[in-house]
Design an enzyme around this catalytic site. Sequence first.
Site, mmCIF file in Angstrom:
data_model
loop_
_atom_site.group_PDB
_atom_site.id
_atom_site.type_symbol
_atom_site.label_atom_id
_atom_site.label_comp_id
_atom_site.label_asym_id
_atom_site.label_seq_id
_atom_site.Cartn_x
_atom_site.Cartn_y
_atom_site.Cartn_z
ATOM 1 N N TYR A 123 -9.765 9.734 39.699
ATOM 2 C CA TYR A 123 -9.497 10.984 39.199
ATOM 3 C C TYR A 123 -9.302 10.863 37.480
ATOM 4 O O TYR A 123 -9.808 11.751 36.770
ATOM 5 C CB TYR A 123 -8.279 11.737 39.726
ATOM 6 C CG TYR A 123 -7.770 13.026 38.995
ATOM 7 C CD1 TYR A 123 -8.673 14.138 39.302
ATOM 8 C CD2 TYR A 123 -6.646 13.143 38.368
ATOM 9 C CE1 TYR A 123 -8.374 15.607 38.921
ATOM 10 C CE2 TYR A 123 -6.562 14.403 37.978
ATOM 11 C CZ TYR A 123 -7.311 15.543 38.299
ATOM 12 O OH TYR A 123 -7.077 16.883 37.895
ATOM 13 N N SER B 186 -6.795 17.436 32.117
ATOM 14 C CA SER B 186 -5.632 16.945 32.682
ATOM 15 C C SER B 186 -4.757 16.050 31.867
ATOM 16 O O SER B 186 -5.540 15.388 31.306
ATOM 17 C CB SER B 186 -6.036 16.375 34.283
ATOM 18 O OG SER B 186 -4.679 15.861 34.792
#
Length: 260
Positions: free
Chosen positions: A171, A158
């Site tokens: 995350y 990501s």
Amino acid sequence: MNTASTPATPSTPATPTTPTTPKIVIVTGASSGIGAATARRLAAVGHHVVLGARRTDRLALLTKELREAGHSAEHAELDVTDRAGVRAFVEAVLARHGRVDVLVNNAGVMPLAPLAALRVEEWDQMIDVNLRGVLYGIAAVLPSMRERRSGHVVNIASTAAHRVDPTAAVYCATKYAVRALSEGLRQENSDVRVTVVSPGFTRSELTDKGGDAEAQGAARTATELIGLPAAAVAEAVGYAIAQPAGVDVNEIVVRPTVQN
């Protein structure tokens, strides 16, 4: 496991989007979002895709869609947090096809919340799915790839692996870790290709479950406004896989043009 025979070599000339030899490709988290889009993209250019996820009803529908379009696909239930289950999934593919050419480690979760909210179970979930799940996948395919001296591991990270934002600390930590272990895997292997694909805001189901309502809502709104279609990320995966054996695309960052 639902099966389909390995496809014959396409008769059309090889191009960047048409493989010379179809590959056996495992895609985790294939029931929706980037995983489903990647399955469609790779199957469309002639690869045989093996789809894994917990929601087997969705996998069955996707497999049916791909086969009816003339593509080659199969699916089975897969929980990437179950080490033995991941190993059994890969062993079944090896038993049927003799090899795994590509593993796309895509399964992931993103319950956003401030650290002070102490959503410890969700922290554990992100570590288990986003990091341990990737490691379990690597552990399952790496021995056979090293033995064959050929293979490709594609890890979906990501843009959160490149920056840290409030409510996304855990995350981001898992995605930073995916980048780090990918680089280590690359350095340790001269015959196995390793690619990290880091998407920015992408339309998916990541913000649909868990997390803080305000944080998840903000991320969902941003995604609805500027998010990439999952197919754009699938194109990046397809590009990396399509390169000649001696070319290793190590990292691709793909984000909406307007994302800062």
